[in-house]
Design a protein around this motif. Structure first.
Motif, PDB file in Angstrom:
ATOM      1  N   ALA A   1       0.818  -1.218   0.000  1.00  0.00           N
ATOM      2  CA  ALA A   1       0.000   0.000   0.000  1.00  0.00           C
ATOM      3  C   ALA A   1       0.848   1.263   0.000  1.00  0.00           C
ATOM      4  CB  ALA A   1      -0.928  -0.008   1.212  1.00  0.00           C
ATOM      5  N   LEU A   2       1.896   1.285   0.818  1.00  0.00           N
ATOM      6  CA  LEU A   2       2.721   2.486   0.900  1.00  0.00           C
ATOM      7  C   LEU A   2       3.636   2.653  -0.311  1.00  0.00           C
ATOM      8  CD1 LEU A   2       3.712   2.562   4.686  1.00  0.00           C
ATOM      9  CD2 LEU A   2       1.898   3.822   3.514  1.00  0.00           C
ATOM     10  N   GLY A   3       3.798   1.584  -1.074  1.00  0.00           N
ATOM     11  CA  GLY A   3       4.632   1.667  -2.267  1.00  0.00           C
ATOM     12  C   GLY A   3       3.877   2.089  -3.514  1.00  0.00           C
ATOM     13  N   ASP A   4       2.578   2.337  -3.378  1.00  0.00           N
ATOM     14  CA  ASP A   4       1.757   2.679  -4.538  1.00  0.00           C
ATOM     15  C   ASP A   4       0.927   3.931  -4.237  1.00  0.00           C
ATOM     16  OD1 ASP A   4       0.385   1.852  -7.201  1.00  0.00           O
ATOM     17  OD2 ASP A   4      -1.296   2.127  -5.803  1.00  0.00           O
ATOM     18  N   ASP A   5       1.099   4.961  -5.054  1.00  0.00           N
ATOM     19  CA  ASP A   5       0.349   6.199  -4.859  1.00  0.00           C
ATOM     20  C   ASP A   5      -0.895   6.276  -5.741  1.00  0.00           C
ATOM     21  OD1 ASP A   5       2.148   7.162  -2.970  1.00  0.00           O
ATOM     22  OD2 ASP A   5       3.429   8.102  -4.478  1.00  0.00           O
ATOM     23  N   GLN A   6      -0.960   5.464  -6.791  1.00  0.00           N
ATOM     24  CA  GLN A   6      -2.064   5.568  -7.746  1.00  0.00           C
ATOM     25  C   GLN A   6      -3.407   5.277  -7.090  1.00  0.00           C
ATOM     26  OE1 GLN A   6      -1.615   3.331 -11.388  1.00  0.00           O
ATOM     27  NE2 GLN A   6      -3.755   3.613 -11.974  1.00  0.00           N
ATOM     28  N   HIS A   7      -3.465   4.217  -6.265  1.00  0.00           N
ATOM     29  CA  HIS A   7      -4.756   3.878  -5.647  1.00  0.00           C
ATOM     30  C   HIS A   7      -5.208   4.969  -4.690  1.00  0.00           C
ATOM     31  CE1 HIS A   7      -2.339   2.471  -2.173  1.00  0.00           C
ATOM     32  NE2 HIS A   7      -3.452   2.609  -1.478  1.00  0.00           N
ATOM     33  N   VAL A   8      -4.257   5.678  -4.072  1.00  0.00           N
ATOM     34  CA  VAL A   8      -4.604   6.774  -3.168  1.00  0.00           C
ATOM     35  C   VAL A   8      -5.263   7.909  -3.947  1.00  0.00           C
ATOM     36  CG1 VAL A   8      -3.717   8.417  -1.473  1.00  0.00           C
ATOM     37  CG2 VAL A   8      -2.700   6.137  -1.642  1.00  0.00           C
ATOM     38  N   GLN A   9      -4.700   8.219  -5.109  1.00  0.00           N
ATOM     39  CA  GLN A   9      -5.272   9.285  -5.929  1.00  0.00           C
ATOM     40  C   GLN A   9      -6.659   8.901  -6.453  1.00  0.00           C
ATOM     41  OE1 GLN A   9      -3.956  12.324  -6.057  1.00  0.00           O
ATOM     42  NE2 GLN A   9      -2.434  11.442  -4.654  1.00  0.00           N
ATOM     43  N   GLU A  10      -6.824   7.641  -6.801  1.00  0.00           N
ATOM     44  CA  GLU A  10      -8.140   7.188  -7.265  1.00  0.00           C
ATOM     45  C   GLU A  10      -9.179   7.291  -6.149  1.00  0.00           C
ATOM     46  OE1 GLU A  10      -7.379   3.262  -8.666  1.00  0.00           O
ATOM     47  OE2 GLU A  10      -6.414   3.927 -10.531  1.00  0.00           O
ATOM     48  N   GLN A  11      -8.789   6.922  -4.932  1.00  0.00           N
ATOM     49  CA  GLN A  11      -9.728   7.014  -3.810  1.00  0.00           C
ATOM     50  C   GLN A  11     -10.022   8.476  -3.473  1.00  0.00           C
ATOM     51  OE1 GLN A  11     -11.362   4.356  -2.490  1.00  0.00           O
ATOM     52  NE2 GLN A  11     -12.592   5.925  -1.462  1.00  0.00           N
ATOM     53  N   ARG A  12      -9.002   9.323  -3.534  1.00  0.00           N
ATOM     54  CA  ARG A  12      -9.214  10.759  -3.327  1.00  0.00           C
ATOM     55  C   ARG A  12     -10.250  11.299  -4.306  1.00  0.00           C
ATOM     56  NH1 ARG A  12      -6.216  14.735  -1.065  1.00  0.00           N
ATOM     57  NH2 ARG A  12      -6.672  15.996  -2.897  1.00  0.00           N
ATOM     58  N   GLY A  13     -10.173  10.844  -5.542  1.00  0.00           N
ATOM     59  CA  GLY A  13     -11.122  11.297  -6.548  1.00  0.00           C
ATOM     60  C   GLY A  13     -12.552  10.928  -6.189  1.00  0.00           C
ATOM     61  N   ARG A  14     -12.741   9.712  -5.666  1.00  0.00           N
ATOM     62  CA  ARG A  14     -14.083   9.292  -5.244  1.00  0.00           C
ATOM     63  C   ARG A  14     -14.591  10.196  -4.116  1.00  0.00           C
ATOM     64  NH1 ARG A  14     -11.336   4.102  -5.051  1.00  0.00           N
ATOM     65  NH2 ARG A  14     -11.672   2.979  -7.010  1.00  0.00           N
ATOM     66  N   TYR A  15     -13.741  10.415  -3.135  1.00  0.00           N
ATOM     67  CA  TYR A  15     -14.165  11.238  -2.002  1.00  0.00           C
ATOM     68  C   TYR A  15     -14.403  12.690  -2.414  1.00  0.00           C
ATOM     69  CZ  TYR A  15     -13.183   7.491   1.347  1.00  0.00           C
ATOM     70  OH  TYR A  15     -13.206   6.311   2.066  1.00  0.00           O
ATOM     71  N   ALA A  16     -13.596  13.191  -3.322  1.00  0.00           N
ATOM     72  CA  ALA A  16     -13.764  14.581  -3.770  1.00  0.00           C
ATOM     73  C   ALA A  16     -15.124  14.771  -4.437  1.00  0.00           C
ATOM     74  CB  ALA A  16     -12.642  14.970  -4.723  1.00  0.00           C
ATOM     75  N   ALA A  17     -15.526  13.811  -5.265  1.00  0.00           N
ATOM     76  CA  ALA A  17     -16.814  13.915  -5.948  1.00  0.00           C
ATOM     77  C   ALA A  17     -17.964  13.840  -4.944  1.00  0.00           C
ATOM     78  CB  ALA A  17     -16.943  12.805  -6.993  1.00  0.00           C
ATOM     79  N   ARG A  18     -17.868  12.940  -3.988  1.00  0.00           N
ATOM     80  CA  ARG A  18     -18.915  12.820  -2.969  1.00  0.00           C
ATOM     81  C   ARG A  18     -18.973  14.086  -2.112  1.00  0.00           C
ATOM     82  NH1 ARG A  18     -16.791   6.752  -1.511  1.00  0.00           N
ATOM     83  NH2 ARG A  18     -17.587   5.753  -3.411  1.00  0.00           N
ATOM     84  N   ARG A  19     -17.819  14.633  -1.803  1.00  0.00           N
ATOM     85  CA  ARG A  19     -17.758  15.850  -0.990  1.00  0.00           C
ATOM     86  C   ARG A  19     -18.443  17.014  -1.695  1.00  0.00           C
ATOM     87  NH1 ARG A  19     -14.340  20.322  -0.537  1.00  0.00           N
ATOM     88  NH2 ARG A  19     -14.054  21.086   1.601  1.00  0.00           N
ATOM     89  N   THR A  20     -18.150  17.178  -2.960  1.00  0.00           N
ATOM     90  CA  THR A  20     -18.761  18.277  -3.712  1.00  0.00           C
ATOM     91  C   THR A  20     -20.278  18.125  -3.755  1.00  0.00           C
ATOM     92  OG1 THR A  20     -16.782  18.597  -5.068  1.00  0.00           O
ATOM     93  CG2 THR A  20     -18.859  19.410  -5.961  1.00  0.00           C
ATOM     94  N   ALA A  21     -20.738  16.919  -4.033  1.00  0.00           N
ATOM     95  CA  ALA A  21     -22.185  16.687  -4.134  1.00  0.00           C
ATOM     96  C   ALA A  21     -22.889  16.935  -2.805  1.00  0.00           C
ATOM     97  CB  ALA A  21     -22.451  15.258  -4.618  1.00  0.00           C
ATOM     98  N   LEU A  22     -22.334  16.402  -1.721  1.00  0.00           N
ATOM     99  CA  LEU A  22     -22.967  16.565  -0.416  1.00  0.00           C
ATOM    100  C   LEU A  22     -22.888  18.000   0.078  1.00  0.00           C
ATOM    101  CD1 LEU A  22     -21.832  13.309   1.420  1.00  0.00           C
ATOM    102  CD2 LEU A  22     -24.196  13.985   0.928  1.00  0.00           C
TER     103      LEU A  22
END
Length: 364
Positions: A268-289
């Motif tokens: 997990a700590l060796g990979d940043d791509q999945h973190v950015q993908e999860q951030r994107g999900r949360y960012a969209a939910r945050r904007t909508a809510l």
């Protein structure tokens, strides 16, 4: 021996049960935005690492494998700006909550010692002090406290529940004050990779700590960044002397992260791509809510980071909880996090896209 009820506050979530039943009775089902537990899948590369390490018949090391320590050091230097770290500057823990709850006890604190934490805060900071039978004090600004007797100072940036981020200047001032008075600083930074309108800074950043880690430790978790709440994967980084003592105590207590989890953390700590993908999900939910809440008459304060919106209609938090429960939406009342939150609610971003969309529709 005193009863548990004498040592600990009432478990707050029990008070939410009647409102949960109301929300669950909504014809479209409940939208539970009350807790910050991840709902999205564990990234595949992490699952594969866990599975590959499944044949682990021996006891794992409390300090973790050398590969795990390498990963913790590398991430701390890459992401937090730490410099000159060695394996002695990191320590895996069994999820961050157990550390928060048991740290005062592990540090040997007791009656007459004081634990300080933010006035609006995760309830477990107080619980940890109570378990050790130490005194506990809440603050708006820790540098305004009388330092006498304070042995442990908790910082929390980004904050749970408010999402507030302490600036680099604020952190620098607080660290300097704590060092002047010989107070140990533990900084809960579990949401540091989830900044939206601010770029959170660690106490380990050289601009904050001056390149010395004396008297400071930061707490990090993979629960939110990597959807690993079920793995109980977290770690400490900072003062080698403090971590060395905790390591010895935790060895005696058998507080060890499972071997498969250790392997998963390395991946997990060796990979940043999945973190950015999860951030994107949360960012969209945050904007909508956020947009839906504002249109519904809420005011959002702070919330520049973390996985929550700190929202108010300028009424009792329980009135707001009841109002939203009638819409089938469950949120956390602000007074769970201290009396100063009694006119706010905490709205979590940790629901599926479908459930968030349902909440937005009901708020419209």
């Amino acid at each position: 021996m005193s009863a548990v009820s004498d040592r600990l506050p009432t478990f707050p979530w029990d008070k939410l049960e009647p409102y949960k039943k109301t929300a669950a009775a909504h014809e479209g089902g409940i939208v539970d935005l009350s807790v910050g537990t991840p709902v999205d899948p564990v990234p595949e590369l992490i699952q594969k690492a866990l599975i590959a390490a499944a044949d682990s018949p021996g006891y794992p090391a409390v300090w973790g494998t050398p590969e795990l320590r390498d990963a913790l050091v590398g991430w701390s230097e890459r992401r937090l700006g730490a410099r000159g770290f060695t394996h002695h500057n990191v320590l895996p823990i069994v999820g961050s909550k157990e550390l928060v709850a048991w740290l005062p006890t592990q540090l040997g604190l007791g009656p007459g010692d004081k634990v300080a934490y933010p006035r609006l805060a995760y309830p477990t900071y107080e619980v940890g002090a109570r378990l050790a039978r130490a005194d506990h004090i809440a603050y708006n600004d820790p540098t305004e406290l009388d330092p006498a007797g304070i042995k442990l100072l908790w910082l929390n940036s980004p904050s749970n529940p408010t999402g507030r981020v302490l600036s680099k200047d604020e952190l620098t001032r607080i660290v300097a004050w704590a060092r002047e008075h010989g107070i140990l600083v533990f900084s809960d930074e579990c949401y540091i990779e989830l900044g939206w309108e601010a770029d959170p800074v660690s106490v380990l950043h050289p601009d904050v700590c001056g390149g010395s880690y004396e008297g400071i430790v930061s707490v990090h978790s993979l629960s939110k960044r990597s959807n690993l709440a079920g793995y109980r994967a977290a770690f400490l980084a900072g003062d080698a002397a403090v971590l060395g003592e905790l390591l010895q105590i935790r060895k005696h207590g058998g507080m060890m992260t499972s071997a498969p989890t250790q392997a998963a953390v390395v991946a997990a700590l060796g990979d940043d791509q999945h973190v950015q993908e999860q951030r994107g999900r949360y960012a969209a939910r945050r904007t909508a809510l956020r947009d839906a809440l504002v249109k519904h008459g809420f005011r959002i304060e702070h919330s520049e980071a973390s996985l929550y919106l700190w929202a108010t209609r300028d009424e009792s938090c329980w009135d707001t909880v009841a109002h939203l429960a009638e819409l089938g939406i469950l949120v956390a009342p602000g007074d769970f996090y201290g009396p100063a939150g009694d006119r706010f609610v905490r709205v979590a971003l940790t629901a599926s896209d479908e459930r968030v969309a349902a909440a937005v529709e009901r708020l419209s």
